[in-house]
Design a protein around this motif. Structure first.
Motif, PDB file in Angstrom:
ATOM      1  N   CYS A   1       0.832  -1.216   0.000  1.00 15.52           N
ATOM      2  CA  CYS A   1       0.000   0.000   0.000  1.00 15.52           C
ATOM      3  C   CYS A   1       0.862   1.261   0.000  1.00 15.52           C
ATOM      4  CB  CYS A   1      -0.923   0.017   1.212  1.00 15.52           C
ATOM      5  SG  CYS A   1      -2.185  -1.266   1.203  1.00 15.52           S
ATOM      6  N   MET A   2       1.922   1.251   0.809  1.00 15.40           N
ATOM      7  CA  MET A   2       2.779   2.436   0.900  1.00 15.40           C
ATOM      8  C   MET A   2       3.517   2.712  -0.414  1.00 15.40           C
ATOM      9  SD  MET A   2       2.086   3.621   3.802  1.00 15.40           S
ATOM     10  CE  MET A   2       3.325   4.795   4.303  1.00 15.40           C
ATOM     11  N   GLN A   3       3.686   1.682  -1.237  1.00 13.94           N
ATOM     12  CA  GLN A   3       4.314   1.863  -2.535  1.00 13.94           C
ATOM     13  C   GLN A   3       3.304   2.289  -3.605  1.00 13.94           C
ATOM     14  OE1 GLN A   3       7.663   1.747  -3.062  1.00 13.94           O
ATOM     15  NE2 GLN A   3       7.712   1.573  -0.833  1.00 13.94           N
ATOM     16  N   HIS A   4       2.023   2.350  -3.241  1.00 11.58           N
ATOM     17  CA  HIS A   4       0.976   2.668  -4.202  1.00 11.58           C
ATOM     18  C   HIS A   4       0.097   3.835  -3.746  1.00 11.58           C
ATOM     19  CE1 HIS A   4       2.189  -1.354  -5.467  1.00 11.58           C
ATOM     20  NE2 HIS A   4       1.775  -0.983  -6.668  1.00 11.58           N
TER      21      HIS A   4
ATOM     22  N   ALA B   1       0.024   6.780  -4.927  1.00 12.82           N
ATOM     23  CA  ALA B   1      -0.535   7.463  -6.108  1.00 12.82           C
ATOM     24  C   ALA B   1      -1.846   6.813  -6.531  1.00 12.82           C
ATOM     25  CB  ALA B   1       0.468   7.446  -7.260  1.00 12.82           C
ATOM     26  N   GLN B   2      -1.914   5.492  -6.484  1.00  9.98           N
ATOM     27  CA  GLN B   2      -3.146   4.789  -6.858  1.00  9.98           C
ATOM     28  C   GLN B   2      -4.233   4.981  -5.802  1.00  9.98           C
ATOM     29  OE1 GLN B   2      -0.056   3.558  -7.147  1.00  9.98           O
ATOM     30  NE2 GLN B   2       0.147   2.811  -9.231  1.00  9.98           N
ATOM     31  N   ILE B   3      -3.849   5.070  -4.536  1.00 13.27           N
ATOM     32  CA  ILE B   3      -4.829   5.361  -3.481  1.00 13.27           C
ATOM     33  C   ILE B   3      -5.419   6.742  -3.725  1.00 13.27           C
ATOM     34  CG2 ILE B   3      -5.119   5.801  -1.006  1.00 13.27           C
ATOM     35  CD1 ILE B   3      -2.979   3.608  -0.519  1.00 13.27           C
ATOM     36  N   ARG B   4      -4.564   7.702  -4.031  1.00 13.52           N
ATOM     37  CA  ARG B   4      -5.032   9.063  -4.319  1.00 13.52           C
ATOM     38  C   ARG B   4      -5.962   9.071  -5.529  1.00 13.52           C
ATOM     39  NH1 ARG B   4      -0.994  12.294  -5.942  1.00 13.52           N
ATOM     40  NH2 ARG B   4      -2.093  14.193  -5.369  1.00 13.52           N
TER      41      ARG B   4
ATOM     42  N   ILE C   1      -8.440  12.297  -5.888  1.00 15.54           N
ATOM     43  CA  ILE C   1      -7.685  13.488  -5.491  1.00 15.54           C
ATOM     44  C   ILE C   1      -6.315  13.554  -6.165  1.00 15.54           C
ATOM     45  CG2 ILE C   1      -8.883  13.784  -3.288  1.00 15.54           C
ATOM     46  CD1 ILE C   1      -6.429  12.417  -1.937  1.00 15.54           C
ATOM     47  N   SER C   2      -6.192  12.946  -7.321  1.00 12.92           N
ATOM     48  CA  SER C   2      -4.902  12.949  -8.021  1.00 12.92           C
ATOM     49  C   SER C   2      -4.407  14.363  -8.313  1.00 12.92           C
ATOM     50  CB  SER C   2      -4.999  12.163  -9.330  1.00 12.92           C
ATOM     51  OG  SER C   2      -5.219  10.812  -9.063  1.00 12.92           O
ATOM     52  N   GLY C   3      -5.316  15.273  -8.544  1.00  8.82           N
ATOM     53  CA  GLY C   3      -4.934  16.637  -8.875  1.00  8.82           C
ATOM     54  C   GLY C   3      -4.798  17.556  -7.672  1.00  8.82           C
ATOM     55  N   VAL C   4      -4.988  17.025  -6.478  1.00 11.57           N
ATOM     56  CA  VAL C   4      -4.908  17.834  -5.256  1.00 11.57           C
ATOM     57  C   VAL C   4      -3.518  17.686  -4.653  1.00 11.57           C
ATOM     58  CG1 VAL C   4      -5.868  18.150  -2.921  1.00 11.57           C
ATOM     59  CG2 VAL C   4      -7.379  17.508  -4.820  1.00 11.57           C
TER      60      VAL C   4
ATOM     61  N   LEU D   1      -5.065  -0.758  -6.186  1.00  9.95           N
ATOM     62  CA  LEU D   1      -3.633  -0.469  -6.070  1.00  9.95           C
ATOM     63  C   LEU D   1      -2.875  -0.802  -7.343  1.00  9.95           C
ATOM     64  CD1 LEU D   1      -2.888  -1.864  -2.502  1.00  9.95           C
ATOM     65  CD2 LEU D   1      -3.512   0.476  -3.151  1.00  9.95           C
ATOM     66  N   PHE D   2      -3.471  -1.633  -8.187  1.00 11.12           N
ATOM     67  CA  PHE D   2      -2.755  -2.112  -9.367  1.00 11.12           C
ATOM     68  C   PHE D   2      -3.353  -1.608 -10.675  1.00 11.12           C
ATOM     69  CE2 PHE D   2      -1.657  -4.928  -5.925  1.00 11.12           C
ATOM     70  CZ  PHE D   2      -0.281  -4.883  -6.000  1.00 11.12           C
ATOM     71  N   VAL D   3      -3.890  -0.401 -10.634  1.00  9.32           N
ATOM     72  CA  VAL D   3      -4.320   0.274 -11.855  1.00  9.32           C
ATOM     73  C   VAL D   3      -3.277   1.331 -12.175  1.00  9.32           C
ATOM     74  CG1 VAL D   3      -6.774  -0.122 -11.459  1.00  9.32           C
ATOM     75  CG2 VAL D   3      -5.739   1.970 -10.625  1.00  9.32           C
ATOM     76  N   LYS D   4      -3.154   1.637 -13.439  1.00  9.25           N
ATOM     77  CA  LYS D   4      -2.193   2.655 -13.842  1.00  9.25           C
ATOM     78  C   LYS D   4      -2.641   3.992 -13.280  1.00  9.25           C
ATOM     79  CE  LYS D   4       0.104   4.651 -17.781  1.00  9.25           C
ATOM     80  NZ  LYS D   4       0.121   4.828 -19.209  1.00  9.25           N
ATOM     81  N   SER D   5      -1.749   4.648 -12.543  1.00 10.50           N
ATOM     82  CA  SER D   5      -2.108   5.938 -11.954  1.00 10.50           C
ATOM     83  C   SER D   5      -1.912   7.048 -12.973  1.00 10.50           C
ATOM     84  CB  SER D   5      -1.263   6.210 -10.717  1.00 10.50           C
ATOM     85  OG  SER D   5       0.087   6.394 -11.076  1.00 10.50           O
ATOM     86  N   ASP D   6      -2.526   8.199 -12.663  1.00 11.57           N
ATOM     87  CA  ASP D   6      -2.316   9.371 -13.498  1.00 11.57           C
ATOM     88  C   ASP D   6      -0.829   9.709 -13.500  1.00 11.57           C
ATOM     89  OD1 ASP D   6      -5.039   9.499 -13.864  1.00 11.57           O
ATOM     90  OD2 ASP D   6      -5.350  11.021 -12.325  1.00 11.57           O
ATOM     91  N   LYS D   7      -0.388  10.329 -14.566  1.00 11.15           N
ATOM     92  CA  LYS D   7       1.022  10.726 -14.626  1.00 11.15           C
ATOM     93  C   LYS D   7       1.314  11.721 -13.506  1.00 11.15           C
ATOM     94  CE  LYS D   7       1.603  10.047 -19.553  1.00 11.15           C
ATOM     95  NZ  LYS D   7       1.897  10.674 -20.824  1.00 11.15           N
ATOM     96  N   ILE D   8       2.441  11.525 -12.879  1.00 14.88           N
ATOM     97  CA  ILE D   8       2.876  12.434 -11.825  1.00 14.88           C
ATOM     98  C   ILE D   8       4.103  13.156 -12.362  1.00 14.88           C
ATOM     99  CG2 ILE D   8       3.781  12.601  -9.481  1.00 14.88           C
ATOM    100  CD1 ILE D   8       2.230  10.038  -8.846  1.00 14.88           C
ATOM    101  N   LEU D   9       4.023  14.449 -12.369  1.00 15.40           N
ATOM    102  CA  LEU D   9       5.129  15.269 -12.858  1.00 15.40           C
ATOM    103  C   LEU D   9       5.951  15.725 -11.664  1.00 15.40           C
ATOM    104  CD1 LEU D   9       6.530  16.774 -15.171  1.00 15.40           C
ATOM    105  CD2 LEU D   9       4.907  18.639 -14.798  1.00 15.40           C
ATOM    106  N   LEU D  10       7.212  15.354 -11.626  1.00 14.37           N
ATOM    107  CA  LEU D  10       8.109  15.778 -10.566  1.00 14.37           C
ATOM    108  C   LEU D  10       8.948  16.933 -11.079  1.00 14.37           C
ATOM    109  CD1 LEU D  10       9.265  12.277  -9.279  1.00 14.37           C
ATOM    110  CD2 LEU D  10       7.491  13.762  -8.327  1.00 14.37           C
ATOM    111  N   LEU D  11       8.867  18.035 -10.386  1.00 15.38           N
ATOM    112  CA  LEU D  11       9.638  19.199 -10.794  1.00 15.38           C
ATOM    113  C   LEU D  11      10.970  19.212 -10.061  1.00 15.38           C
ATOM    114  CD1 LEU D  11       6.760  21.821 -10.682  1.00 15.38           C
ATOM    115  CD2 LEU D  11       7.663  20.650 -12.666  1.00 15.38           C
ATOM    116  N   PRO D  12      12.023  19.697 -10.726  1.00 19.51           N
ATOM    117  CA  PRO D  12      13.346  19.733 -10.076  1.00 19.51           C
ATOM    118  C   PRO D  12      13.382  20.707  -8.918  1.00 19.51           C
ATOM    119  CG  PRO D  12      13.444  20.717 -12.272  1.00 19.51           C
ATOM    120  CD  PRO D  12      12.065  20.192 -12.075  1.00 19.51           C
TER     121      PRO D  12
END
Length: 160
Positions: free
Chosen positions: A37-40, A42-45, A50-53, A149-160
């Motif tokens: 769960c802790m590795q997923h 993003a999928q919980i969100r 709340i992926s965009g929050v 937990l095993f669905v493809k999550s929305d893309k997460i953009l990590l900013l530098p």
């Protein structure tokens, strides 16, 4: 981890299947499920919608309440809500009984009292196969299952 370490050299091909209803195996299964769960998060969100929050996620342990309350995962949201996530591994639907309901309410209360949060705190159950509907089911606000937990999550953009 001791469950695996202590038993990894057993030679019987049926050793592991014979231990399925063993207390050590159940404890290990619960721990392993929490780690998944802790590795997923993003999928919980994503399941919570709340992926965009903007969120901050962490485990939490009380410093004042007796016995100390431990929360598997908090998702502190920028929209004024905190999801208190309780992770439970079960072979079937998880059943919230009177004792479990009281435990969840005590965790929520300890968290609110110690942090002095003004945000709404929602209880989210993260389980293998969902939560069985009963008289305590309506005390939780949301559910996430292992399948979520095993669905493809929305893309997460990590900013530098």
């Amino acid at each position: 981890m001791n469950f695996i370490k202590d038993n990894r050299r057993k030679s019987s091909e049926h050793f592991w299947t014979n231990l399925i209803d063993n207390a050590k195996h159940r404890a290990w299964s619960g721990y392993a499920f929490e780690q998944v769960c802790m590795q997923h998060v993003a999928q919980i969100r994503q399941k919570l919608g709340i992926s965009g929050v903007v969120t901050y996620s962490a485990a939490w342990r009380s410093k004042k309440s007796k016995p100390a309350a431990q929360i598997d995962l908090l998702i502190d949201r920028n929209d004024g809500i905190i999801n208190l996530c309780e992770m439970k591994y079960a072979e079937n639907e998880f059943i919230i009984d009177k004792k479990q309901d009281e435990n969840l309410r005590n965790k929520k209360s300890a968290f609110i009292n110690e942090t002095k949060t003004r945000k709404a705190v929602h209880i989210t159950m993260v389980t293998t196969y969902g939560v069985k509907r009963n008289e305590y089911h309506d005390n939780i606000q949301s559910e996430v299952t292992m399948d979520d937990l095993f669905v493809k999550s929305d893309k997460i953009l990590l900013l530098p």
